[in-house]
Every structure is written in structure tokens, then in C-alpha cells.
Design a protein around this motif. Structure first.
Motif, PDB file in Angstrom:
ATOM      1  N   TRP A 209      30.970  72.039   3.177  1.00 25.85           N
ATOM      2  CA  TRP A 209      30.319  72.156   4.482  1.00 25.85           C
ATOM      3  C   TRP A 209      29.639  70.842   4.872  1.00 25.85           C
ATOM      4  O   TRP A 209      29.691  70.419   6.023  1.00 25.85           O
ATOM      5  CB  TRP A 209      29.306  73.291   4.437  1.00 25.85           C
ATOM      6  CG  TRP A 209      28.737  73.672   5.776  1.00 25.85           C
ATOM      7  CD1 TRP A 209      27.525  73.334   6.283  1.00 25.85           C
ATOM      8  CD2 TRP A 209      29.376  74.455   6.777  1.00 25.85           C
ATOM      9  NE1 TRP A 209      27.349  73.857   7.533  1.00 25.85           N
ATOM     10  CE2 TRP A 209      28.481  74.560   7.865  1.00 25.85           C
ATOM     11  CE3 TRP A 209      30.612  75.082   6.864  1.00 25.85           C
ATOM     12  CZ2 TRP A 209      28.784  75.262   9.021  1.00 25.85           C
ATOM     13  CZ3 TRP A 209      30.916  75.792   8.020  1.00 25.85           C
ATOM     14  CH2 TRP A 209      30.014  75.870   9.074  1.00 25.85           C
ATOM     15  N   SER A 213      30.474  68.358   8.007  1.00 22.60           N
ATOM     16  CA  SER A 213      29.404  68.005   8.940  1.00 22.60           C
ATOM     17  C   SER A 213      29.252  66.497   9.120  1.00 22.60           C
ATOM     18  O   SER A 213      28.621  66.045  10.081  1.00 22.60           O
ATOM     19  CB  SER A 213      28.074  68.589   8.452  1.00 22.60           C
ATOM     20  OG  SER A 213      28.181  69.989   8.261  1.00 22.60           O
ATOM     21  N   ARG A 252      24.356  84.423   7.322  1.00 19.59           N
ATOM     22  CA  ARG A 252      24.479  83.070   7.865  1.00 19.59           C
ATOM     23  C   ARG A 252      25.936  82.608   7.877  1.00 19.59           C
ATOM     24  O   ARG A 252      26.442  82.087   8.871  1.00 19.59           O
ATOM     25  CB  ARG A 252      23.628  82.097   7.045  1.00 19.59           C
ATOM     26  CG  ARG A 252      23.633  80.676   7.612  1.00 19.59           C
ATOM     27  CD  ARG A 252      22.709  79.752   6.843  1.00 19.59           C
ATOM     28  NE  ARG A 252      23.246  79.383   5.551  1.00 19.59           N
ATOM     29  CZ  ARG A 252      22.735  79.781   4.384  1.00 19.59           C
ATOM     30  NH1 ARG A 252      21.689  80.583   4.365  1.00 19.59           N
ATOM     31  NH2 ARG A 252      23.259  79.392   3.242  1.00 19.59           N
ATOM     32  N   TYR A 253      26.613  82.827   6.742  1.00 23.75           N
ATOM     33  CA  TYR A 253      28.005  82.394   6.661  1.00 23.75           C
ATOM     34  C   TYR A 253      28.903  83.218   7.583  1.00 23.75           C
ATOM     35  O   TYR A 253      29.869  82.705   8.153  1.00 23.75           O
ATOM     36  CB  TYR A 253      28.505  82.496   5.221  1.00 23.75           C
ATOM     37  CG  TYR A 253      28.076  81.342   4.345  1.00 23.75           C
ATOM     38  CD1 TYR A 253      28.272  80.027   4.747  1.00 23.75           C
ATOM     39  CD2 TYR A 253      27.488  81.567   3.107  1.00 23.75           C
ATOM     40  CE1 TYR A 253      27.886  78.967   3.951  1.00 23.75           C
ATOM     41  CE2 TYR A 253      27.094  80.519   2.296  1.00 23.75           C
ATOM     42  CZ  TYR A 253      27.291  79.218   2.723  1.00 23.75           C
ATOM     43  OH  TYR A 253      26.908  78.180   1.931  1.00 23.75           O
ATOM     44  N   ASP A 256      28.667  81.782  10.928  1.00 29.83           N
ATOM     45  CA  ASP A 256      29.438  80.535  10.998  1.00 29.83           C
ATOM     46  C   ASP A 256      30.930  80.821  11.148  1.00 29.83           C
ATOM     47  O   ASP A 256      31.635  80.162  11.927  1.00 29.83           O
ATOM     48  CB  ASP A 256      29.198  79.696   9.740  1.00 29.83           C
ATOM     49  CG  ASP A 256      27.780  79.142   9.678  1.00 29.83           C
ATOM     50  OD1 ASP A 256      27.155  79.023  10.749  1.00 29.83           O
ATOM     51  OD2 ASP A 256      27.308  78.848   8.568  1.00 29.83           O
ATOM     52  N   GLU A 259      31.730  82.041  14.604  1.00 27.35           N
ATOM     53  CA  GLU A 259      31.699  80.921  15.543  1.00 27.35           C
ATOM     54  C   GLU A 259      32.934  80.038  15.389  1.00 27.35           C
ATOM     55  O   GLU A 259      33.503  79.550  16.375  1.00 27.35           O
ATOM     56  CB  GLU A 259      30.429  80.098  15.330  1.00 27.35           C
ATOM     57  CG  GLU A 259      30.181  79.047  16.397  1.00 27.35           C
ATOM     58  CD  GLU A 259      30.107  79.660  17.790  1.00 27.35           C
ATOM     59  OE1 GLU A 259      30.613  79.025  18.739  1.00 27.35           O
ATOM     60  OE2 GLU A 259      29.574  80.776  17.931  1.00 27.35           O
ATOM     61  N   ASP A 272      24.386  80.592  19.469  1.00 25.07           N
ATOM     62  CA  ASP A 272      24.259  79.911  18.186  1.00 25.07           C
ATOM     63  C   ASP A 272      25.324  78.836  17.987  1.00 25.07           C
ATOM     64  O   ASP A 272      25.478  78.311  16.896  1.00 25.07           O
ATOM     65  CB  ASP A 272      24.381  80.928  17.037  1.00 25.07           C
ATOM     66  CG  ASP A 272      23.248  81.936  17.050  1.00 25.07           C
ATOM     67  OD1 ASP A 272      22.134  81.536  17.425  1.00 25.07           O
ATOM     68  OD2 ASP A 272      23.493  83.100  16.697  1.00 25.07           O
ATOM     69  N   SER A 273      26.071  78.516  19.036  1.00 21.67           N
ATOM     70  CA  SER A 273      27.209  77.621  18.860  1.00 21.67           C
ATOM     71  C   SER A 273      26.798  76.243  18.373  1.00 21.67           C
ATOM     72  O   SER A 273      27.564  75.562  17.703  1.00 21.67           O
ATOM     73  CB  SER A 273      27.983  77.496  20.179  1.00 21.67           C
ATOM     74  OG  SER A 273      27.132  76.973  21.190  1.00 21.67           O
ATOM     75  N   LYS A 275      24.846  75.567  16.102  1.00 21.22           N
ATOM     76  CA  LYS A 275      24.631  75.554  14.656  1.00 21.22           C
ATOM     77  C   LYS A 275      25.893  75.158  13.899  1.00 21.22           C
ATOM     78  O   LYS A 275      25.829  74.808  12.726  1.00 21.22           O
ATOM     79  CB  LYS A 275      24.153  76.933  14.182  1.00 21.22           C
ATOM     80  CG  LYS A 275      22.762  77.290  14.696  1.00 21.22           C
ATOM     81  CD  LYS A 275      22.294  78.618  14.134  1.00 21.22           C
ATOM     82  CE  LYS A 275      20.891  78.946  14.639  1.00 21.22           C
ATOM     83  NZ  LYS A 275      20.400  80.236  14.099  1.00 21.22           N
ATOM     84  N   LEU A 276      27.036  75.255  14.546  1.00 18.09           N
ATOM     85  CA  LEU A 276      28.275  74.831  13.912  1.00 18.09           C
ATOM     86  C   LEU A 276      28.333  73.309  13.985  1.00 18.09           C
ATOM     87  O   LEU A 276      28.182  72.730  15.064  1.00 18.09           O
ATOM     88  CB  LEU A 276      29.470  75.441  14.646  1.00 18.09           C
ATOM     89  CG  LEU A 276      30.803  75.472  13.904  1.00 18.09           C
ATOM     90  CD1 LEU A 276      30.708  76.377  12.691  1.00 18.09           C
ATOM     91  CD2 LEU A 276      31.910  75.956  14.828  1.00 18.09           C
ATOM     92  N   ARG A 281      33.493  71.451  14.711  1.00 19.25           N
ATOM     93  CA  ARG A 281      33.973  71.982  15.987  1.00 19.25           C
ATOM     94  C   ARG A 281      35.084  71.100  16.549  1.00 19.25           C
ATOM     95  O   ARG A 281      36.100  71.584  17.042  1.00 19.25           O
ATOM     96  CB  ARG A 281      32.820  72.053  17.004  1.00 19.25           C
ATOM     97  CG  ARG A 281      31.809  73.134  16.715  1.00 19.25           C
ATOM     98  CD  ARG A 281      31.045  73.536  17.979  1.00 19.25           C
ATOM     99  NE  ARG A 281      30.505  72.393  18.702  1.00 19.25           N
ATOM    100  CZ  ARG A 281      29.325  71.845  18.457  1.00 19.25           C
ATOM    101  NH1 ARG A 281      28.571  72.331  17.486  1.00 19.25           N
ATOM    102  NH2 ARG A 281      28.897  70.824  19.160  1.00 19.25           N
TER     103      ARG A 281
END
Length: 465
Positions: A209, A213, A252-253, A256, A259, A272-273, A275-276, A281
Motif C-alpha cells: 500500500w 501511495s 478500513r480495508y 478502500d 473505493e 471518502d474518495s 482517502k484512496l 487512483r
């Protein structure tokens, strides 16, 4: 672990007139009598009465073996059934073990044990949640032996009891305790394995992850699918071993993953988009081919939809005593003719105990032998403790490895899982220490090694798989 195997425990039941004439057991096994029954006046090579893979000759051999075993004291029965030396009963012992190994999976014993544990509130997943822990206690603290009576009733009905009373037959108690312990110990190992897997997968998922990121990184569809696969495994484990911390991680996952699915499908984002991770994305939005989009979408959908099926601990399939049969093609052919007693003589250990090992052990593995409490238990519980002794195949392994040590040659020990490689290696180390002690006093090594001049074990490795 219990010292008695399922195969041996089942055979020992015959001393109490069980179980093959009991209607409930016959219904479970679909065998209407003693498996070693023969067809009168039939040729020796014709199929036996109840076990088609046996001939009448084999059935007669097994019957003679059973008669021999049941004519021994209880302690001697267990040792004789566990022997792996070539003797007059070798063929019958092998035939019996192979028969049980093949048929036991068809009898549904595992399912019966699971039902009894669940009814009594002792099912592993129930206990994990009730105790709020990620490890199952040992059998005694888990109170699984409270299930002996209902398990005996399921397996043997009223025939489990002495007369018409409410007291179980001693052989029935021992048998039920044995299979409960076998089952519970495998559950405990399974839970420990899953907890380790959770920690490992959590590290992998977290690092992946972070990589997703990071700005300026690129990732393939295959890498994303691999991440989703690992995440799916992790989420299923988190759901199975439910607690507040893991529940929060699951939520939480899950958010994700939902999303990610919205992004792949080009749906409007949620509140919450953000947060990805932006880089992830961009990767998902940049999927070039329809095949990639479908592959990621399918992986996400499967991961989200099948979590409901992970709410219970997966059933443990008991390997009800796969037989330990020596294959004399592995460098120990010459030792097949020796008994336990003869192997101890060859090792030069007259009291037939591994040097520096404790004398007694708890067959259920429920005490810490290094603690004062454990030592007191081993000293005083004469009815429950058992002698800590290597089995025949382990003695063979110890002797053969010592031969290689004195020859100054390397050693490769590759027994199967659960056959006691650790004990064999510790036994070799203990024997070498003992031999040094004897040599310092007598200027000669014990047993067959009396003609050896030096120890060469410091020159070559001992490798264990």
C-alpha cells in the motif's frame, strides 16, 4: 500430543468388547462386524468378509495380531502397536494402519467431534471470541474433556457405559480423550499458523500500500491483482478471528476496496474518495485494456462478496494416524532387523533412556516441564504421566546419524512432518555428550562405537528438513 495414535486407540477398544459390534458404530463405519473376520472355508487369497482390499490370509494375520495385542498389559499394548521393527506382526500391523488411514476419512469422525464441541460451547471459533484471544488454550484449560461423555454417546450409544449405569467404560474414556486431544492440538496448530500468516500478510499489504501511495511509481495489473489477493486472504482471517482492533482494520480495508471498485468502474466517488492514494487512483483510472478492467473488477468483487463465508474456523481434517512405515531404501536397510532393545545395546545405553532427557512426559502436552509446577506434576501424577522414550524409527535415526558422525561424514535427515526429527537431533547431541563423558572415564566409547578413536562431528554439518 497424546502418545497413543487413533489407530492404536481404536484397536485397544476391542479389549472392552468395542466398537465393531455396536450398532451406532456400525452405522458410522458401515462395517457390520470385526474387520478381521474371515469367510469360512474360503480360499486364502479370496476377499475377506468386510474389508475387500484384504484377502482372507491378511484378515487372519490381523486377527492374530489383535489377539496378541489384547493379551498384553495396557502399557505394553501401546508400545507393541507403536513398534516399527520387522517382526511376525509387521504385515498385520501395516495392513491395519493402512485400513484405518483409508477408511477413517469416510466415517465423518471429524464432523462428529465438531458437532459435539459446538454443542458444548467448546468450538474453537467460539472459544477464541469468548476469551478475546488469538490462541487456543491447551486441552485441559479449554475443558474439552467435558465433551467425553457426549462424544462417547454419539459414537457408541448405550454400549459406552458399564452395564446399565451412567459410568463410561475406561477404554471408551481413553479413546474419546485421545481423539479429542488429537483434534484440539491440530486446531491449536491451525490457529497459531493463521496468526503468523496474519502478521506476515499485514506486513506485505502495508508495504504494498505504501508503494502504491508513493509518487512517481508505476505498477502493473498483475501487481494490483496480487495485492488484492493478499488483502482478500488477510480480510478473511480478520473476520474469522474477530476482535475490535481487527474489525476496525477490516472496515478500513473494505472501504478502500469499495473505493477501488468505484474508481475502476468510473463511478462517482464517495465522500471518502480522497482517502484512496492519488497514485493508486491514477493507476486504476489508467488501466488500458478492457481485459485489465474486468480482471481487477472481478478480483475486487470476489474479495468483497465472499467475506461472509469466512466467519468460522475452517474444519480441521484429522490425519487419523497415517502409518509410519519404514522404507528400507533410505540408507538404513541393515537396521531393519533390530528391535528396540537391540538398538539400545548398539548405542551402548543399558538403561534404555536418552542421556540427560527427563524420564517422564505429559502425553497431552498440557504442562511446562521446566517449571516447578510441571516437575511436581511429572513426579506425582503416576497414573497420567508416561515414559519419555523415542520410538523405534527414531532410535534408528539416532543410531544412523551417530554412525555418520563417527565416520566424519555429513548427515541429511529428511523424515516426514511429525515423525520426530527434533527429538532425533537432540538425541544425537545428548548421546555425543554422554559418549564424551564415558570416553573421559574409560578411554573408549560405548556400544558399537567402542572401536572409534575420535569424534568427527565438529567437521561436518547436520542438516535437517
Amino acid at each position: 500430543m497424546p502418545s497413543q495414535s487413533f489407530t492404536a486407540a481404536l484397536l485397544a477398544l476391542s479389549s472392552a468388547g468395542l466398537p465393531w459390534g455396536v450398532p451406532s458404530w456400525q452405522a458410522i463405519t458401515r462395517i457390520p462386524g470385526e474387520p478381521w473376520s474371515t469367510v469360512d472355508n474360503a480360499p486364502e487369497d479370496s476377499p475377506s468378509l468386510y474389508v475387500p482390499e484384504w484377502t482372507n490370509r491378511v484378515a487372519a494375520q490381523v486377527k492374530a495380531y489383535v489377539t496378541t495385542v489384547l493379551g498384553m498389559p495396557v502399557g505394553a499394548q501401546d508400545r507393541y502397536m507403536a513398534k516399527r521393527v520387522l517382526d511376525k506382526d509387521s504385515a498385520a500391523r501395516t495392513a491395519w494402519a493402512a485400513f484405518i488411514s483409508k477408511r477413517s476419512s469416510q466415517w465423518g469422525i471429524n464432523k462428529i467431534i465438531d458437532e459435539v464441541l459446538e454443542t458444548a460451547g467448546r468450538a474453537p471459533n467460539q472459544m477464541l471470541r469468548d476469551l478475546g484471544t488469538n490462541s487456543l488454550p491447551h486441552a485441559e484449560p479449554a475443558q474439552i474433556y467435558d465433551c467425553v461423555t457426549p462424544l462417547a454417546q454419539k459414537l457408541f450409544g448405550d454400549d459406552a457405559y458399564v452395564g446399565r449405569g451412567s459410568f463410561l467404560k475406561e477404554a471408551v474414556i481413553k479413546f474419546c480423550r485421545t481423539i479429542l486431544t488429537l483434534s484440539w492440538n491440530r486446531y491449536r496448530k491451525g490457529v497459531a499458523r493463521d496468526v503468523h500468516l496474519m502478521d506476515t500478510l499485514y506486513d506485505v499489504v502495508t508495504e504494498t500500500w505504501k508503494a502504491f501511495s508513493a509518487e512517481g511509481t508505476t505498477h502493473t495489473t498483475s501487481a494490483i491483482r496480487s495485492f488484492i489477493k493478499d488483502l482478500r486472504k488477510l480480510l478473511k482471517l480478520y473476520v474469522r478471528y474477530d476482535d475490535q482492533e481487527r474489525r476496525a482494520r477490516v472496515e478500513r480495508y473494505m472501504a478502500d476496496m469499495v473505493e477501488m471498485l468505484r474508481v475502476v468502474c468510473k463511478e462517482p466517488g464517495s465522500k471518502d474518495s480522497d482517502k484512496l492514494p492519488k497514485n493508486l487512483r491514477d493507476i486504476l483510472l489508467g488501466l488500458a485494456s478492457e481485459h485489465d478492467v474486468q480482471a481487477i473488477t472481478q478480483a475486487l468483487l470476489v474479495s468483497i462478496e465472499d467475506l461472509d463465508s469466512a466467519e468460522s474456523v475452517e474444519p480441521v481434517e484429522l490425519d487419523l494416524d497415517a502409518p509410519i512405515e519404514p522404507d528400507w531404501k533410505e540408507g538404513v536397510e541393515a537396521l531393519s532387523k533390530f528391535s528396540d532393545e537391540q538398538l539400545w545395546q548398539k548405542l551402548g545405553i543399558p538403561d534404555q533412556r536418552l542421556p540427560f532427557f527427563q524420564q517422564w512426559t505429559d502425553p497431552d502436552g498440557m504442562i511446562d516441564p521446566w517449571s516447578d509446577e510441571g516437575q511436581a506434576w511429572l513426579q506425582n501424577m503416576t497414573e497420567k504421566r508416561e515414559s519419555l522414550q523415542p520410538r523405534w524409527h527414531q532410535l534408528v535415526g539416532i543410531y544412523r546419524m551417530l554412525e555418520r558422525v563417527f565416520e566424519g561424514k555429513p548427515i541429511l535427515l529428511m523424515d516426514g512432518v511429525g515423525l520426530g526429527k527434533t527429538l532425533q537431533v537432540l538425541g544425537v547431541i545428548a548421546c555425543l555428550a554422554y559418549y564424551r563423558y564415558v570416553y573421559a572415564k574409560k578411554k573408549a566409547f560405548p556400544g558399537d562405537f567402542g572401536q572409534s578413536i575420535t569424534l568427527s562431528y565438529f567437521c561436518n554439518p547436520l542438516i535437517v528438513f
